[in-house]
Scaffold this motif. Structure first.
Motif, PDB file in Angstrom:
ATOM      1  N   SER A  78       0.839  -1.191   0.000  1.00 56.12           N
ATOM      2  CA  SER A  78       0.000   0.000   0.000  1.00 56.12           C
ATOM      3  C   SER A  78       0.880   1.249   0.000  1.00 56.12           C
ATOM      4  N   LYS A  79       0.360   2.274  -0.571  1.00 52.62           N
ATOM      5  CA  LYS A  79       1.138   3.509  -0.694  1.00 52.62           C
ATOM      6  C   LYS A  79       1.443   4.107   0.670  1.00 52.62           C
ATOM      7  N   GLN A  80       0.488   3.977   1.594  1.00 47.85           N
ATOM      8  CA  GLN A  80       0.724   4.550   2.924  1.00 47.85           C
ATOM      9  C   GLN A  80       1.780   3.758   3.696  1.00 47.85           C
ATOM     10  N   LYS A  81       1.908   2.495   3.370  1.00 50.10           N
ATOM     11  CA  LYS A  81       2.962   1.706   4.004  1.00 50.10           C
ATOM     12  C   LYS A  81       4.327   2.257   3.618  1.00 50.10           C
ATOM     13  N   LEU A  82       4.502   2.465   2.316  1.00 48.91           N
ATOM     14  CA  LEU A  82       5.798   2.973   1.887  1.00 48.91           C
ATOM     15  C   LEU A  82       6.040   4.389   2.412  1.00 48.91           C
ATOM     16  N   HIS A  83       4.963   5.176   2.391  1.00 50.30           N
ATOM     17  CA  HIS A  83       5.112   6.549   2.882  1.00 50.30           C
ATOM     18  C   HIS A  83       5.512   6.542   4.356  1.00 50.30           C
ATOM     19  N   SER A  84       4.867   5.716   5.145  1.00 48.89           N
ATOM     20  CA  SER A  84       5.190   5.724   6.580  1.00 48.89           C
ATOM     21  C   SER A  84       6.555   5.118   6.844  1.00 48.89           C
ATOM     22  N   ASP A  85       6.952   4.189   5.997  1.00 44.97           N
ATOM     23  CA  ASP A  85       8.245   3.548   6.229  1.00 44.97           C
ATOM     24  C   ASP A  85       9.424   4.458   5.921  1.00 44.97           C
ATOM     25  N   THR A  86       9.157   5.596   5.311  1.00 47.29           N
ATOM     26  CA  THR A  86      10.264   6.518   5.069  1.00 47.29           C
ATOM     27  C   THR A  86      10.745   7.169   6.358  1.00 47.29           C
ATOM     28  N   THR A  87      10.008   6.989   7.410  1.00 47.48           N
ATOM     29  CA  THR A  87      10.350   7.642   8.675  1.00 47.48           C
ATOM     30  C   THR A  87      10.651   6.596   9.736  1.00 47.48           C
ATOM     31  N   GLU A  88      11.630   6.888  10.524  1.00 50.17           N
ATOM     32  CA  GLU A  88      11.898   6.072  11.693  1.00 50.17           C
ATOM     33  C   GLU A  88      11.513   6.904  12.914  1.00 50.17           C
ATOM     34  N   LEU A  89      10.651   6.340  13.692  1.00 52.99           N
ATOM     35  CA  LEU A  89      10.033   7.121  14.768  1.00 52.99           C
ATOM     36  C   LEU A  89      10.859   7.008  16.038  1.00 52.99           C
ATOM     37  N   ARG A  90      11.331   8.129  16.524  1.00 51.31           N
ATOM     38  CA  ARG A  90      12.033   8.177  17.804  1.00 51.31           C
ATOM     39  C   ARG A  90      11.523   9.403  18.544  1.00 51.31           C
ATOM     40  N   ARG A  91      10.562   9.200  19.369  1.00 49.54           N
ATOM     41  CA  ARG A  91       9.985  10.329  20.079  1.00 49.54           C
ATOM     42  C   ARG A  91       9.157   9.818  21.248  1.00 49.54           C
ATOM     43  N   SER A  92       8.697  10.749  22.042  1.00 47.93           N
ATOM     44  CA  SER A  92       7.907  10.368  23.214  1.00 47.93           C
ATOM     45  C   SER A  92       6.492  10.913  23.093  1.00 47.93           C
ATOM     46  N   TYR A  93       5.614  10.257  23.801  1.00 46.17           N
ATOM     47  CA  TYR A  93       4.251  10.739  23.963  1.00 46.17           C
ATOM     48  C   TYR A  93       3.950  10.701  25.459  1.00 46.17           C
ATOM     49  N   ALA A  94       3.537  11.819  25.971  1.00 43.28           N
ATOM     50  CA  ALA A  94       3.377  11.911  27.427  1.00 43.28           C
ATOM     51  C   ALA A  94       1.940  12.239  27.785  1.00 43.28           C
ATOM     52  N   ASP A  95       1.494  11.613  28.857  1.00 42.40           N
ATOM     53  CA  ASP A  95       0.195  11.910  29.447  1.00 42.40           C
ATOM     54  C   ASP A  95      -0.939  11.802  28.427  1.00 42.40           C
ATOM     55  N   LYS A  96      -0.892  10.760  27.639  1.00 41.54           N
ATOM     56  CA  LYS A  96      -1.937  10.550  26.636  1.00 41.54           C
ATOM     57  C   LYS A  96      -2.398   9.109  26.710  1.00 41.54           C
ATOM     58  N   THR A  97      -3.623   8.905  26.260  1.00 48.26           N
ATOM     59  CA  THR A  97      -4.049   7.521  26.097  1.00 48.26           C
ATOM     60  C   THR A  97      -3.313   6.953  24.886  1.00 48.26           C
ATOM     61  N   ILE A  98      -3.174   5.661  24.889  1.00 54.88           N
ATOM     62  CA  ILE A  98      -2.483   5.037  23.766  1.00 54.88           C
ATOM     63  C   ILE A  98      -3.266   5.232  22.479  1.00 54.88           C
ATOM     64  N   SER A  99      -4.581   5.249  22.577  1.00 56.36           N
ATOM     65  CA  SER A  99      -5.360   5.459  21.353  1.00 56.36           C
ATOM     66  C   SER A  99      -5.084   6.839  20.755  1.00 56.36           C
ATOM     67  N   SER A 100      -4.885   7.836  21.624  1.00 62.83           N
ATOM     68  CA  SER A 100      -4.579   9.160  21.071  1.00 62.83           C
ATOM     69  C   SER A 100      -3.163   9.205  20.520  1.00 62.83           C
ATOM     70  N   MET A 101      -2.252   8.414  21.122  1.00 62.93           N
ATOM     71  CA  MET A 101      -0.903   8.328  20.544  1.00 62.93           C
ATOM     72  C   MET A 101      -0.975   7.715  19.148  1.00 62.93           C
ATOM     73  N   VAL A 102      -1.785   6.689  19.015  1.00 68.61           N
ATOM     74  CA  VAL A 102      -1.923   6.029  17.715  1.00 68.61           C
ATOM     75  C   VAL A 102      -2.462   7.013  16.686  1.00 68.61           C
ATOM     76  N   ARG A 103      -3.428   7.782  17.119  1.00 69.91           N
ATOM     77  CA  ARG A 103      -3.993   8.756  16.174  1.00 69.91           C
ATOM     78  C   ARG A 103      -2.933   9.774  15.751  1.00 69.91           C
ATOM     79  N   SER A 104      -2.121  10.229  16.709  1.00 68.89           N
ATOM     80  CA  SER A 104      -1.062  11.183  16.369  1.00 68.89           C
ATOM     81  C   SER A 104      -0.080  10.576  15.385  1.00 68.89           C
ATOM     82  N   ILE A 105       0.320   9.352  15.656  1.00 69.69           N
ATOM     83  CA  ILE A 105       1.282   8.709  14.750  1.00 69.69           C
ATOM     84  C   ILE A 105       0.668   8.551  13.362  1.00 69.69           C
ATOM     85  N   TYR A 106      -0.570   8.143  13.336  1.00 66.21           N
ATOM     86  CA  TYR A 106      -1.212   7.941  12.047  1.00 66.21           C
ATOM     87  C   TYR A 106      -1.274   9.256  11.266  1.00 66.21           C
TER      88      TYR A 106
END
Lengths: 475, 514
Positions: free
Chosen positions: A126-154
């Protein structure tokens, strides 16, 4: 609308175009390009397919190309292309999907006596797979629900701005967390979060992040059951939604016969019935979680007993255990259950979390390391696979209604429902295969166990009426 | 078992925070390749706390400092939420932290470690680098020499070991290396074998290769013990104090025992004894001064000598004399022989006021007055010049004989002149002149009885006695009492139990450790 003249599984490949992603290789953005002219491959592709699963973060596929025009060298195909596919299924539904080509494999002469033609496989995702794979994620998410972290990443890493971007459906999680994503690709990062996600609504908390041809999901299988259960709440509704499938060997080339064939399953494999040793070693019923709180030199051990708890999960049906409780209590005792050792760096009961993230919030280790692997185990152990005639709107995560019969009676011609196996299933994976002009789909489905013998499966119709009901739809 | 320790992910990272409020010694580490450079994507306070392994098993609990590069692993593998630090990687910061404004900034170097830029990885007592920094220069500059002793000698402070390259040195140092302990083994043909404990102020404790212990404080020094203190010096001890010296013994007594001489030299020497002051010498006690005063504020002064008590005062230049004043008391001198001699004149004067005394005397004061000279043998008053006896009533009486002889003897009475003899009265001369106006001589008795009246009730010599009734009584040296007994029962050599000891853990019961 169905065409009575079509054979079941018939499809038409209208378009299979390939073109370089970049018009100018020095351009920075993949998405801002005015794409150059494409090359049509639908005449040289006889076999292609698409795979999608609730255990896979992306949709991927393949196409076997037979050509003698050196498209491979002249275009060239170097893993920097996208394909734009358009096809029409048996029901006349037109689908258009776009993918990125990421690999060319098995390049070889067409056969030993014809070296003027070349055969090779292109693999695409899928195109979004390749697009997302161009990035390596190294960051933090603080004081959030995991579902909201997922939404941010997405939103930050999966949305390319392209019109083909899919939406994501996210099940809410419980509890704020502070987490550091440790150098992971975005889809790996969401899987990382899925392992930690806890839901007070879905007891299993068996969160999965997966992509279908329709959309992305971050949810539990319990969420999917809740979401789609109305579509298969009874046979009539299942049939009207084309979600009722039967095991039929009737050879009927008439239109209604082909409609019936569209709802027939083939190549049915129940898989394993039971594997007691695997159940013991893998902790099918009992698991132990030990948390080491080394700041307080404290070891907290908790045992989980699925055999006592299994009825509390949302399932497609009331399920029964494969083993008896007496056997479980004798041969699968808590002391011998698989043990997971973790570090408890969250406050003990009555202790404050402190300021500035001195301690983590409650991590749901016990819950996540017991329910998730056990539910996943039973979903996989009780999965069955079969083939159906393809349709464009069959995705992993959906519920279907299977009418399955007891073996012995089937052989004798007196078909009776297999009350343990018949009923509603969750689709785990869909492998779509397009060979010549036939569209087949191999489904792996599961309901997480066998239906309880005391309970009837979701199907309430008789065997004999199913044919009539399906046939009646086309009258 | 699953979950931990199966697939460790090793890392090298930089310590960004060591302020673990749980006091577990944890640090926050930004791991290369796992975490991004410092920034909004991952601020320091979002980094997971890393447990610092203690390879010393509690002997030296060291928390890595901010800026240290450390090596460790994630217990949970690629999940990377539970780091542990195994150790520190030595190194020198030659990159600048982000925000420093210098080229070559590195987002992995915390600003708090800016002062570490260019700092050698090894301590200066190991590498010899940066030897110009630190307290060694101060210590060398203030090395004292020629320090006077109370005698005629001087002494020098031992030199403090200075930094030099010696990779065999073991250095235990504080976070920034300003305070440290150097342990050096003997190396053949090289200086070594010393222990140096040095403070950033310059204060130092050193044991040099000779085994000489040198303690020097650039601040103040306090020695305090809740128990006893014993010092043993097999050689000499010399103390040089630039300012004051005091010694106070709060509750006990003091004792100084010196086999040889004790010389004390000072400006003024003041000794105050709240009780008695006793000075005892086996041979002689010499007290000298420009002026010597002895003052008994409440009682007598007693001088007692096994032999004579000798007084000498003055010389021909100052004409110093010997003065005794006792205006309200008596002066009594009792001697075997007594001589009074003066070069010029001698006056004996008694005002003649009737004495009133409560003192115990051989004879009562009543009727005593004037001057009396008693002798059982002879009272001789001899003068080359004139001898005058004068009194309202002057009597000369010889119980056997009284002679009045002179080249010229004049007997003159302003009133009556009575001459009487119990026997024959003779008046003879080459010429005897008898004048007129004495017609009443006959029948008038001479007043010779007046002599007994003058003496009053004074007993005659045979009854006279020694007059010293308060005999000097100095303390015999042997009777000088010992120092007051210690409140601890005088058992100085028995070590006292400390009131508190470190083995009293919080779990010990009231009966103490078993």
């Amino acid at each position: 609308m169905a065409n009575n003249q079509k054979q079941a599984g018939f499809y038409t490949l209208k378009q299979f175009k390939i073109r370089p992603v970049l018009q100018d290789t020095t351009s920075k953005s993949v998405l801002d390009q005015n794409l150059p002219d494409s090359t049509e491959l639908n005449k040289v592709i006889l076999n292609w397919g698409i795979s999608e699963s609730i255990n896979s973060q992306y949709v991927h596929g393949y196409a076997i190309i037979h050509e003698g025009n050196n498209i491979l060298g002249d275009l060239p195909i170097i893993g920097e292309e996208e394909v734009d596919i358009m096809y029409i299924d048996f029901y006349g539904n037109r689908r258009r999907e776009s993918y990125y080509v990421y690999a060319v494999e098995e390049v070889q002469p067409e056969n030993s006596i014809n070296d003027r033609m070349v055969k090779y496989i292109i693999r695409f995702c899928s195109k979004q797979k390749l697009h997302s794979d161009t990035t390596e994620l190294r960051r933090s998410y603080a004081d959030k629900t995991i579902s909201s972290m997922v939404r941010s990443i997405y939103e930050d890493y999966f949305l390319s701005g392209d019109s083909t971007d899919k939406e994501i459906e996210i099940e809410e999680t419980s509890g704020d967390q502070t987490l550091v994503i440790p150098n992971l690709r975005p889809d790996e990062a969401i899987n990382f979060l899925a392992r930690r996600a806890f839901s007070s609504n879905s007891k299993s908390s068996l969160f999965r992040f997966f992509e279908t041809r329709e959309k992305y999901f971050f949810c539990t299988h319990e969420y999917l059951i809740e979401k789609y259960k109305n579509g298969v709440s009874n046979d009539a509704i299942s049939i009207s939604n084309n979600l009722k499938f039967i095991y039929s060997t009737i050879d009927d080339n008439t239109g209604p016969g082909q409609i019936l064939a569209q709802q027939s399953i083939a190549s049915l494999v129940y898989g394993k019935k039971v594997n007691t040793i695997s159940d013991m070693k893998d902790g099918a019923y009992r698991r132990r979680v030990t948390e080491l709180d080394y700041m307080n030199r404290t070891r907290i051990t908790r045992d989980y007993d699925y055999s006592a708890d299994h009825g509390q999960y949302k399932a497609v049906d009331k399920l029964k255990l494969t083993h008896t409780k007496a056997y479980i209590n004798t041969f699968m005792q808590a002391d011998n259950a698989p043990e997971t050792v973790l570090i408890a760096d969250y406050p003990q009961i009555g202790q404050g979390q402190g300021t500035d993230y001195q301690l983590k919030p409650y991590q749901y280790y016990y819950e996540n390391y017991t329910t998730k692997p056990i539910l996943d185990y039973h979903m996989e152990a009780n999965s069955i696979s079969f083939t159906i005639k393809g349709r464009g709107n069959m995705y992993p995560g959906k519920l279907i209604n299977l009418e399955l019969y007891n073996f012995a009676e089937s052989l004798s011609g007196q078909r009776t429902l297999d009350k343990e196996r018949a009923g509603v299933y969750l689709v785990l994976s869909v492998e779509s295969s397009f060979i010549n002009d036939e569209f087949l789909q191999k489904l792996v489905v599961s309901k997480g166990g066998l239906s309880g013998t005391a309970e009837k499966p979701a199907s309430t119709t008789t065997v004999d009426t199913t044919f009539n009901m399906i046939s009646g739809l086309i009258k | 078992m699953s979950g931990l320790f199966n697939n460790l992910v090793w890392f090298v990272g930089v310590v960004e925070d060591s302020a673990d409020l749980t006091n577990a010694g944890r640090v926050r580490v930004r791991a290369f390749g796992v975490h991004p450079p410092k920034g909004e994507a991952l601020p320091t306070n979002h980094l997971p706390w890393a447990t610092v392994l203690d390879g010393t098993y509690g002997v030296a609990q060291v928390v890595p400092k901010v800026g240290d590069w450390v090596f460790g692993f994630f217990v949970d593998g690629r999940e990377a939420q539970h780091p542990m630090v195994m150790g520190r990687i030595p190194g020198m910061n030659l990159s600048w932290p982000m925000g420093s404004g210098n080229a070559g900034e590195d987002g992995y170097i915390p600003p708090e470690s800016l002062h570490e830029f260019g700092a050698p990885p090894l301590h200066r007592y190991v590498s010899g680098e940066d030897s110009e920094f630190g307290q060694a220069i101060l210590q060398r500059a203030f090395q004292r020499s020629g320090i006077d002793t109370a005698g005629d000698t001087t002494f020098d402070e031992p030199p403090i070991m200075t930094p030099e390259r010696n990779l065999d040195n073991r250095v235990i140092k504080s976070k920034n290396g300003d305070n440290f302990l150097v342990l050096c083994d003997p190396v053949e043909n090289e200086a070594g074998d010393f222990i140096l404990m040095s403070h950033s102020s310059g204060s130092v404790f050193q044991i040099d290769p000779n085994g000489t212990i040198f303690v020097k404080s650039f601040g103040d020094t306090y020695n305090s013990t809740e128990g006893l203190e014993f010092n043993n010096v097999q050689g000499s001890q010399h103390t040089n104090i630039s300012e004051d010296w005091t010694l106070k013994v709060e509750t006990g007594s003091g004792k100084v025992w010196i086999n040889g001489d004790l010389d004390v030299e000072c400006e003024n020497f003041n000794v105050t004894a709240r009780g008695s002051a006793n000075i005892r010498s086996a041979i002689k006690t010499n007290i000298s001064g420009g002026s010597v005063g002895i003052f008994a504020s409440t009682d007598d002064i007693n001088l007692v000598a096994y032999n004579s008590i000798k007084n000498k005062s003055g010389n021909i230049l100052n004409g110093g004399g010997f003065y005794v004043q006792s205006d309200y008391g008596d002066v009594h001198l009792d001697a075997y022989k007594m001589n009074l001699y003066s070069s010029t004149y001698t006056k004996i004067t008694a005002a003649g006021i009737p004495a009133i005394s409560t003192q115990l005397l051989p004879y009562p004061d009543i009727t005593h007055k004037g001057i009396e000279i008693n002798s059982p043998a002879v009272v001789s008053i001899s003068t080359i010049g004139a001898l005058a006896l004068s009194g309202s009533t002057t009597s000369i009486k010889g119980t056997v004989e009284a002679n009045l002889t002179g080249a010229i003897v004049d007997v003159k009475a302003d009133g009556l002149l009575n001459l009487e003899a119990g026997g024959i009265a003779s008046l003879d001369g080459t010429l005897v002149n008898i004048g007129m106006g004495t017609g009443a001589a006959a029948g008038i008795t001479a007043s010779t009885t007046a002599t007994t009246t003058i003496r009053g009730t004074q007993v005659a010599f045979p009854s006279a006695a020694k007059s010293v009734t308060e005999v000097a009584a100095a303390v015999d040296p042997g009777e000088i009492p010992a120092s007051r007994a210690s409140i601890f029962g005088g058992n100085f050599v028995e070590r006292q139990n400390a009131p508190m000891t470190s083995f009293m853990g919080h779990d010990d019961d009231a009966n103490g450790p078993q």
